[in-house]
Write an enzyme that holds these catalytic residues in place. Structure first.
Site, PDB file in Angstrom:
ATOM      1  CE  LYS A 113      -3.053   2.647   3.057  1.00  0.00           C
ATOM      2  NZ  LYS A 113      -3.702   2.701   4.397  1.00  0.00           N
TER       3      LYS A 113
ATOM      4  CG  ASP B   3      -5.310   8.305   4.274  1.00  0.00           C
ATOM      5  OD1 ASP B   3      -6.215   8.851   3.601  1.00  0.00           O
ATOM      6  OD2 ASP B   3      -5.518   7.381   5.080  1.00  0.00           O
TER       7      ASP B   3
ATOM      8  CE  LYS C  86      -6.063   9.214   7.618  1.00  0.00           C
ATOM      9  NZ  LYS C  86      -6.621   8.009   8.249  1.00  0.00           N
TER      10      LYS C  86
ATOM     11  CG  ASP D 299      -1.800   5.447   4.937  1.00  0.00           C
ATOM     12  OD1 ASP D 299      -1.578   4.481   5.681  1.00  0.00           O
ATOM     13  OD2 ASP D 299      -2.921   5.725   4.479  1.00  0.00           O
TER      14      ASP D 299
ATOM     15  CG  ASP E 269      -9.578   7.512   6.675  1.00  0.00           C
ATOM     16  OD1 ASP E 269      -8.541   7.587   5.986  1.00  0.00           O
ATOM     17  OD2 ASP E 269      -9.570   7.552   7.922  1.00  0.00           O
TER      18      ASP E 269
ATOM     19  CD  GLU F 138      -6.652   5.318   2.394  1.00  0.00           C
ATOM     20  OE1 GLU F 138      -5.516   4.978   2.760  1.00  0.00           O
ATOM     21  OE2 GLU F 138      -7.565   5.566   3.198  1.00  0.00           O
TER      22      GLU F 138
ATOM     23  NE  ARG G 176     -10.466  -1.168   4.008  1.00  0.00           N
ATOM     24  CZ  ARG G 176     -10.985  -1.304   5.233  1.00  0.00           C
ATOM     25  NH1 ARG G 176     -12.161  -1.920   5.377  1.00  0.00           N
ATOM     26  NH2 ARG G 176     -10.361  -0.839   6.285  1.00  0.00           N
TER      27      ARG G 176
END
Length: 497
Positions: free
Chosen positions: A259, A264, A271, A282, A341, A343, A345
């Protein structure tokens, strides 16, 4: 990077500024443990007396500086605690941590000699790697000199010639873990999908690896709806990067998927205040995959390894993905986005399907995926989920052998129904309780049938917000690089199953 050598030089003739020794916690006080750097009893007695006078206990991670007694050439001795006395038998992780503590404590020194216990080549490698990782500093954005690493580290061992390969492994692993740390620590205005992909391409040229970069046009032409959807709110276009090591003697193929959300914000599902400041981290999974493939190639391990880096920036804007949107991921499966959020996956779904098309013998993905895993396992342990219990256990064993803390986690079937969607094949968000396991169940849906797969959720240990400890700095840690390399090494020897 700190220079690393091995020598048999007797302590009395050392030219180092400082000699590092281990100290065990014995039943009657501190016990000096000098490993291969044998000295006579009078010197050991003098060290014991000094350590006792200075209040040393030998507790793990404790450091005490003392003047070198007669019989030791260095002017200073740094005693590093090894924990409870164990008849001189200390595991590799204890040695890694002690060497890392010493390297951090002596930052800025010119030459340091490490006389920690090194009875085997594995112990030499552990001391060397711990010292290299502990020496790490990130100064790219400092206008002053910043913290300086030790310039040269010398390990005292019995036979330097027999330890050459151990030193080489430590050197490569240290460089690649620190490469991952550098990427994680780089601010997101400089590290974005395009620049990350450029760094991979440059390293591929340096080490002769095949690199393929899917830009936004190629992603659209091939239907990578997950990566494109996450990246559509940013002015920085997403990328999917493939980097491959092939070996003429390989009989097994592994795929590593990372990933790579270079920043993010949470997207429209923004967030909360206080959660954004470290979101450059991230992309730690992609950094780990990239560094691991390079390490495998540089060590010339007889296994084929392909790394897939799913790179995007998740931002809120007029063009951003909305809760309620439906994405068509690579391979055609549709996903209802209930939380922008969640995201990571989505980009991994595309990359897992694409990686699976090459029919590897096993797939491992690495991601800072869920706060739930961090809440459950804390900041030092990552969770491992899999579609095959035996493969999950192999990954956990590889992590522990490499010195990383991993814990096997289940994928409860009853949680899967929470991902059902009214309008699409699957939703990207389900039950909050057990959210890390729900994320694993989502990813499993995109793994080809019959292919062993493991998911490493490194949300806790990927980025250290606290004080440095052992060989772990603050900021990016390079978590999972060593686990992936060890898995590749084990696979080269014994296959996947």
């Amino acid at each position: 990077m700190t220079a690393l050598t091995v020598t048999t030089t007797f302590p009395a003739s050392l030219t180092a500024e400082c000699l590092v020794i281990g100290v065990a916690r014995g039943p009657e006080g501190p016990v000096p443990v000098l490993g291969a750097a044998a000295v006579d009893g009078a010197v050991v007695g003098a060290l014991t007396d000094l350590l006792t006078t200075l209040g040393a206990t030998g507790a793990e991670g404790e450091t005490v500086r003392l003047p070198a007694p007669a019989g030791i050439g260095a002017g200073l001795v740094l005693a590093v605690g090894l924990g409870d006395a164990d008849d001189g038998d200390y595991d590799d992780e204890a040695l890694r941590r002690a060497a890392g503590v010493a390297a951090r404590d002596l930052a800025g020194a010119g030459r340091v000699a490490l006389a920690l216990p090194t009875p085997t080549a594995d112990a030499v490698e552990a001391v060397a790697l711990g010292a290299l990782l502990g020496s790490y500093t990130f100064t790219a954005y400092r206008t002053d000199d910043g913290p300086a690493a030790v310039r040269e580290l010398t390990i005292l061992a019995d036979d330097p010639r027999s330890h050459a390969s151990a030193l080489r492994r430590a050197d490569v692993l240290g460089e690649e873990v620190n490469r991952a740390r550098d990427l994680i620590n780089t601010p997101p205005n400089d590290l974005h999908p395009e620049s990350f992909a450029a760094a991979v391409a440059a390293a591929g040229r340096t080490y002769g690896l095949a690199v393929e970069v899917y830009d936004e046009e190629a992603l659209a032409a091939n239907g990578f709806g997950g990566i494109l959807g996450v990246g559509q709110g940013s002015v920085r276009a997403p990328r999917l990067v493939r980097i491959a090591h092939t070996h003429a003697g390989a009989t097994t193929r592994l795929a590593f998927v990372g990933k790579g959300i270079t920043y993010d914000s949470g997207g429209i599902s923004l967030k909360p205040v206080g959660a954004n400041e470290i979101m450059k981290r991230d992309m730690s999974g992609a950094a780990a995959v990239f560094a691991a493939v390079l390490a495998v190639a540089r060590l010339d391990l007889p296994v084929d390894v392909t790394g897939w880096l799913a790179l995007a920036e998740n931002m809120p804007s007029g063009s951003a993905l909305r809760p309620g949107d439906v994405l068509r991921t690579y391979g055609g499966r549709t996903v209802e986005v209930l939380n922008t959020d969640a995201e990571g996956r989505l980009v991994l779904a595309d990359a897992l399907v694409r990686a699976g098309e090459e029919r590897p013998d096993a797939i491992v993905d690495v991601a800072t995926l869920t706060a739930a895993m961090r809440f459950g396992l804390g900041n030092h342990v990552f969770g491992v989920m899999a579609n095959d219990d035996a493969f999950r256990d192999r990954v956990v064993a590889a992590a522990r052998a490499a010195g990383e803390q991993a814990w096997p986690m289940p994928l409860p079937a009853e949680l899967r129904r929470s991902l059902n969607s009214r309008v699409a094949d699957i939703a990207n968000f389900g039950e909050r309780m057990g959210g890390g396991l729900v994320a694993g169940l989502f990813l499993r849906e995109f793994v080809p049938a019959g292919v062993p797969w493991a998911h490493l959720d490194i949300a806790g240990p990927a980025f250290n917000e606290g004080q440095p400890h052992g060989y772990t700095p603050d900021g990016g840690t390079g978590c999972a690089v060593r686990t992936l390399v060890r898995l590749a090494q084990d696979t080269a020897i014994g296959g996947v199953r």
